[in-house]
Every structure is written in structure tokens, then in C-alpha cells.
Design a protein around this motif. Structure first.
Motif, PDB file in Angstrom:
ATOM      1  N   SER B 224      -9.921  29.491  10.915  1.00 56.14           N
ATOM      2  CA  SER B 224      -9.138  28.299  11.226  1.00 56.14           C
ATOM      3  C   SER B 224     -10.061  27.256  11.830  1.00 56.14           C
ATOM      4  N   ALA B 225      -9.938  26.019  11.370  1.00 55.00           N
ATOM      5  CA  ALA B 225     -10.781  24.936  11.892  1.00 55.00           C
ATOM      6  C   ALA B 225      -9.954  23.647  11.937  1.00 55.00           C
ATOM      7  N   PRO B 226      -9.075  23.551  12.924  1.00 56.39           N
ATOM      8  CA  PRO B 226      -8.147  22.412  12.961  1.00 56.39           C
ATOM      9  C   PRO B 226      -8.805  21.129  13.477  1.00 56.39           C
ATOM     10  N   VAL B 227      -9.777  20.629  12.738  1.00 55.41           N
ATOM     11  CA  VAL B 227     -10.491  19.417  13.168  1.00 55.41           C
ATOM     12  C   VAL B 227      -9.842  18.168  12.576  1.00 55.41           C
ATOM     13  N   ARG B 228      -9.916  17.071  13.313  1.00 62.88           N
ATOM     14  CA  ARG B 228      -9.365  15.800  12.842  1.00 62.88           C
ATOM     15  C   ARG B 228     -10.426  14.715  12.994  1.00 62.88           C
ATOM     16  N   ARG B 306     -15.984  11.028  13.932  1.00 62.88           N
ATOM     17  CA  ARG B 306     -16.371  12.270  14.615  1.00 62.88           C
ATOM     18  C   ARG B 306     -15.531  13.424  14.073  1.00 62.88           C
ATOM     19  N   VAL B 307     -16.096  14.603  14.142  1.00 60.16           N
ATOM     20  CA  VAL B 307     -15.384  15.825  13.753  1.00 60.16           C
ATOM     21  C   VAL B 307     -14.806  16.405  15.039  1.00 60.16           C
ATOM     22  N   MET B 308     -13.508  16.203  15.251  1.00 61.61           N
ATOM     23  CA  MET B 308     -12.944  16.453  16.574  1.00 61.61           C
ATOM     24  C   MET B 308     -11.933  17.603  16.573  1.00 61.61           C
ATOM     25  N   PRO B 309     -12.260  18.704  17.255  1.00 61.14           N
ATOM     26  CA  PRO B 309     -11.273  19.765  17.456  1.00 61.14           C
ATOM     27  C   PRO B 309     -10.187  19.284  18.434  1.00 61.14           C
ATOM     28  N   PRO B 310      -9.026  19.968  18.455  1.00 53.70           N
ATOM     29  CA  PRO B 310      -7.894  19.488  19.270  1.00 53.70           C
ATOM     30  C   PRO B 310      -8.245  19.287  20.746  1.00 53.70           C
ATOM     31  N   ASP B 311      -9.099  20.133  21.324  1.00 52.05           N
ATOM     32  CA  ASP B 311      -9.433  20.016  22.745  1.00 52.05           C
ATOM     33  C   ASP B 311     -10.806  19.384  22.967  1.00 52.05           C
ATOM     34  N   THR B 327     -17.893  29.904  10.922  1.00 51.80           N
ATOM     35  CA  THR B 327     -17.605  28.483  10.898  1.00 51.80           C
ATOM     36  C   THR B 327     -18.211  27.807  12.122  1.00 51.80           C
ATOM     37  N   ALA B 328     -18.672  26.567  11.928  1.00 52.69           N
ATOM     38  CA  ALA B 328     -19.236  25.775  13.028  1.00 52.69           C
ATOM     39  C   ALA B 328     -18.665  24.365  12.942  1.00 52.69           C
ATOM     40  N   ASN B 329     -18.059  23.909  14.030  1.00 53.08           N
ATOM     41  CA  ASN B 329     -17.397  22.603  14.058  1.00 53.08           C
ATOM     42  C   ASN B 329     -17.682  21.927  15.383  1.00 53.08           C
ATOM     43  N   CYS B 330     -18.180  20.687  15.348  1.00 52.52           N
ATOM     44  CA  CYS B 330     -18.409  19.979  16.596  1.00 52.52           C
ATOM     45  C   CYS B 330     -18.606  18.495  16.311  1.00 52.52           C
ATOM     46  N   HIS B 331     -18.551  17.687  17.354  1.00 49.98           N
ATOM     47  CA  HIS B 331     -18.778  16.253  17.182  1.00 49.98           C
ATOM     48  C   HIS B 331     -20.144  15.863  17.727  1.00 49.98           C
ATOM     49  N   SER B 332     -20.976  16.855  18.029  1.00 48.49           N
ATOM     50  CA  SER B 332     -22.282  16.556  18.623  1.00 48.49           C
ATOM     51  C   SER B 332     -23.401  17.199  17.814  1.00 48.49           C
ATOM     52  N   GLY B 333     -23.484  16.803  16.557  1.00 48.09           N
ATOM     53  CA  GLY B 333     -24.468  17.427  15.681  1.00 48.09           C
ATOM     54  C   GLY B 333     -25.909  17.139  16.089  1.00 48.09           C
ATOM     55  N   LYS B 363      -9.280  31.007  18.043  1.00 49.39           N
ATOM     56  CA  LYS B 363      -8.140  31.787  18.547  1.00 49.39           C
ATOM     57  C   LYS B 363      -7.556  31.156  19.804  1.00 49.39           C
ATOM     58  N   ARG B 364      -8.350  30.300  20.489  1.00 52.39           N
ATOM     59  CA  ARG B 364      -7.832  29.670  21.706  1.00 52.39           C
ATOM     60  C   ARG B 364      -6.643  28.752  21.414  1.00 52.39           C
ATOM     61  N   PHE B 365      -6.466  28.357  20.154  1.00 54.24           N
ATOM     62  CA  PHE B 365      -5.336  27.484  19.811  1.00 54.24           C
ATOM     63  C   PHE B 365      -4.094  28.282  19.438  1.00 54.24           C
ATOM     64  N   ASP B 366      -4.215  29.627  19.403  1.00 55.39           N
ATOM     65  CA  ASP B 366      -3.095  30.453  18.943  1.00 55.39           C
ATOM     66  C   ASP B 366      -2.172  30.907  20.064  1.00 55.39           C
TER      67      ASP B 366
END
Lengths: 97, 371
Positions: B224-228, B306-311, B327-333, B363-366
Motif C-alpha cells: 500500500s502506498a497512499p501518496v498524493r 511532491r510525493v506526499m504520504p498522508p502524514d 516500496t519506497a515513497n518520500c518527498h525528500s529524494g 501498516k501505520r495507516f491501517d
């Protein structure tokens, strides 16, 4: 130096047969006007005392003084007046994450 | 069908750093990249290696960011030797300027909370008043009340970084596959097959580093990668002689002399248009900080996503359904490039994420809603 009405300052540099308009900010190598459409920044010149102007985007005018841009421009930080106190402070970016 | 040891989906800074780390570790690695139509945070970023504001209330993120800042010098040196590309790293520490007493108070409280949350790990910071700042920052505006400083911050040429990672990846035997889109994916434990419209590649390991594209890709691999997208806008001035000895958070001068002005955040979906009111606010804060900036010409401006996760915190995960998928997701590449190449990639090469990465799991979003 006379140029056709509506010609750019960069055209004036080329019509004058000058070898270059500027020396680059990092290595100091010479550059002449190239793209003539505001993209390449190789025509930078000091025009009427204002440094780093894209001379291809400036219309030549009677009495205009065009000088070579030598390296990076300098600025005198203490010469600028401070912003007026009525200037509102916009919110900073909230995120720190 | 081509077989690899690992597939990285995404050729931006995150994918390229991980891909480089995997290729360097000896894995036959394929890096799938989109074309020029891609939303590229890697080409729209600000170029900071920024530590001081990362991880309020989430000390694991502060530690991860610090680890990356510590890895940056060796990565920069190694890339320089391997590719002859200088990534222009400078880490002289950084200042975040505060306009007005209220901002300064908030900043001080935040920095103190960061220090307390850091515990034994430590967090060194100082608050500077405007007299102290004026000694090192010429032409300081009267609106500047003070600044926070930490020794960990820096900046770099992020375009050169992207170029160097790609070049280093290929020189270590990596297969760069640009202008590709994943049209189909089949996942089984340690067995992944990716269709790229007509061609297929397989590998026992796969890393999803497709930025905003991860939101759709992750579920195909039991992740799961709920990025916006979060839009940021930047203004860039003409080149001028070097004036600041260190980066200033939302202001920095590049090694070439341009001054970059940021930063903003807007939630507007997949829209990279620019908005005059945002640009005006960026310019106003800059001119309040340094009135002489008003004399400089703005030569470029752009918006990027930016690639922004919910938190706002990165997401790193491994699939329990399909081991071998990460998976790797962040806004600070840029900031996290050191960690991605020198810490995350070795974990993937070893086959599993270190327990230190557990708090970054999606899993922290679950968490179920409270009764």
C-alpha cells in the motif's frame, strides 16, 4: 552605431561586429548572442547600468549604452532600502515533515 | 523475456539511488523509467539536503534523515570518482529564518521538542537572534527576528545528482529502460514478472519507486502506498556573486550563483500550473528577509509535485504476501539519497528490511477506528 528601428540590443551587438556580449559567470569564457529568442541567455549584457539583461529581448533605443556582462553580477546588499513596514508577512510553509 | 536479479520501477532520484545501490552491490538490475511526460519531482526540487525540520513527533524519521546526511559525503565522493560528475555537495549547516517574533517563538518550541524527542541520539541546534544573523548575512531585512540553526543541513546540485546516479548505475552494469510504462504485473513470492507493452522482464526482487505512480502499483504487489501530489512552486533569480555562506531553508544560492526562492504547499491534484498569488507570497517572504533580492531579475519559475504520504512521513515497506517486493515513497529524494543508496538498497539486496524501518511501514495507516 545605428540599427534599424525595432532591432534588439543583441542585434546591435552583432551589427557592430563585436566578438562577444559577455563572459560567463563560472569559467569566464566568452559568449555571443546565439538563440535571439530569449532562451539561451548567452546575450547577457549590462544595458543602461542594469546587469544581466537578455539583450535579444530588449529593443535598441537612441542613446542606449550596452556593455559586456563580465562574469556574475554583483549586488550591494546594504544599498537596498528595506521593505515598507506595511508589507504583510505571508504565512510560511506549514509543513516541517 | 529478460531475467534480472532486481527490478526498480522508477528512474527519479529515489529509484535511481536505490538502483545504483543495487547495481553496486552486484545485482543485475533493471531500472524502468517513464518518458518526458512523467511528473518529475526529481527535476523540480529545491536541492536541499535538509535535516533540521524533519521528524517532529517522529524521531525515527529524524534519525533516518540524519543517517542520510551522514552518508551523503561518501556517496558524493564515490559518484564523483565513478562518473566525473560533481554533485556540488556543501554541508555547512543551515539556517531557517523566522519573520516576526511569533514565528521565532514557534520555531524555538519546535526545535526544543525535536531535541527532547531525540533522547540519547541527540539533536544539536541553536537559535540565533537578528544581531547574530546580521553578522553573517549581509543586507538582512528588519522583519527577520532570528533563525534556527543545525550543523546537519546542506545543499547540492540535484540535477547533477540524478545524472550521476544514472551514469553510475549504467557503469555498474545496470540496464536502464526508459520510455516504458508497466502494462501488467504478475507477483508471486520472490518471482515477479513485469510487462512493458510487448516486452517482459522478470526478477526475484522488485522495488517500487515510481513516486506518485506507486499509489496504483503497490496493490499489485500486496503493498500500500497512499501518496498524493502536493504542489510546490519555486522562483529562480539571475546569477549573482556568492553572498550566503550556507543554505537558508526556503532560500538558497546555488554554486553557479542563482538564488532559489521557495517554498509553498498546495493540494491541487495533478496540476503543475503556477499561481501568481503563491509566487507573490514567495517573493514577499524573500524580500522581507533580504530587501536587495527585489533588485534581482527572476529568470525562471516552475511548479512541481511532491510525493506526499498522508502524514508527511516516508513509507518504506516489504510485502508479506509477496516477499521480495519493496516500496519506497518520500518527498525528500535529494536529502534521502544517501540513505537510499547506502542503507535501503543494501537491505533490499540482503532480502529484508532492517527492523529500524518498521515504523515507516504503511501498516501505520491501517489503525481501525476507535469504538
Amino acid at each position: 552605431m545605428t540599427v534599424p528601428q525595432g532591432a534588439s540590443a543583441a542585434s546591435a551587438v552583432l551589427l557592430a561586429g563585436l566578438a562577444g556580449a559577455r563572459e560567463t559567470a563560472i569559467s569566464g569564457s566568452g559568449r555571443a548572442p546565439y538563440c535571439m529568442m530569449g532562451v539561451c541567455f548567452d546575450c547577457l549584457a549590462e544595458i543602461d547600468g542594469v546587469p544581466n539583461r537578455q539583450s535579444c529581448m530588449v529593443t535598441a533605443l537612441p542613446g542606449m549604452r550596452i556593455r559586456r556582462q563580465r562574469g556574475a553580477r554583483t549586488i550591494d546588499p546594504d544599498a537596498a532600502p528595506d521593505a515598507p513596514p506595511s508589507f504583510p508577512i505571508p504565512e510560511p510553509r506549514s509543513g516541517g515533515a | 523475456m529478460r531475467q534480472f536479479d532486481a527490478i526498480v520501477i522508477g528512474g527519479g532520484l529515489v529509484g535511481a539511488a536505490i538502483g545504483y545501490g543495487l547495481a553496486r552491490a552486484g545485482l543485475a538490475t533493471a531500472m524502468i523509467d517513464e518518458g518526458d511526460i512523467a511528473f518529475r519531482a526529481s527535476r523540480g526540487n529545491f536541492g536541499l539536503v535538509w535535516v533540521q525540520s524533519k521528524g517532529l513527533g517522529a524521531p525515527h524519521y529524524q534519525r533516518w534523515t540524519r543517517l542520510s546526511a551522514e552518508e551523503w559525503p561518501s556517496l558524493a565522493e564515490e559518484l564523483g570518482e565513478r562518473t566525473a560528475i560533481s554533485v556540488g555537495l556543501e554541508q555547512p549547516g543551515g539556517l531557517q529564518l523566522c519573520l516576526g517574533e511569533e514565528e521565532l517563538k514557534k520555531r524555538q518550541a519546535m526545535m526544543e521538542q525535536m531535541r527532547q524527542e531525540a533522547g540519547n541520539f541527540g539533536f544539536e541546534y541553536r537559535m540565533l537572534n537578528r544581531q547574530q544573523l546580521a553578522e553573517i548575512l549581509p543586507g538582512l531585512g528588519t522583519s527577520v527576528a532570528g533563525a534556527s540553526w543545525t550543523p546537519y543541513d546542506g545543499h547540492a546540485n540535484s540535477l547533477n545528482l540524478l545524472h550521476a546516479l544514472h551514469k553510475g548505475f549504467v557503469e555498474k552494469g545496470g540496464a536502464y529502460l526508459p520510455n516504458r510504462t508497466v502494462t501488467e504485473a504478475k507477483a508471486a513470492p520472490h518471482d515477479f514478472r513485469i510487462e512493458l507493452g510487448g516486452e517482459a522482464i522478470t526478477a526475484p526482487k522488485i522495488v517500487l519507486a515510481a513516486g506518485l505512480g506507486n499509489a496504483k502499483l503497490a496493490p499489485l504487489f500486496g503493498l500500500s502506498a497512499p501518496v498524493r501530489p502536493q504542489r510546490g512552486q519555486i522562483l529562480v533569480t539571475e546569477r549573482t556573486s556568492r553572498i550566503w555562506p550556507l543554505p537558508l531553508g526556503s532560500l538558497r544560492q546555488t554554486q553557479e550563483g542563482t538564488i532559489m526562492l521557495g517554498s509553498s504547499e498546495e493540494d491541487v491534484g495533478f496540476d503543475t500550473s503556477q499561481k501568481p498569488e503563491i509566487m507573490r507570497n514567495i517573493a514577499r517572504r524573500a524580500v522581507l528577509s533580504f530587501p536587495w533580492i527585489a533588485e534581482l531579475q527572476i529568470v525562471r519559475a516552475w511548479a512541481a509535485l511532491r510525493v506526499m504520504p498522508p502524514d508527511g512521513l516516508p513509507i518504506y515497506d516489504e510485502s508479506s504476501q509477496f516477499p521480495g517486493a519493496f516500496t519506497a515513497n518520500c518527498h525528500s529524494g535529494v536529502t534521502l539519497a544517501g540513505a537510499h543508496a547506502n542503507a535501503f538498497a543494501p537491505m533490499v539486496a540482503a532480502g529484508t528490511l532492517d527492523p529500524m524501518m518498521a515504523p515507516f511501514s504503511a501498516k501505520r495507516f491501517d489503525v481501525p477506528a476507535a469504538a
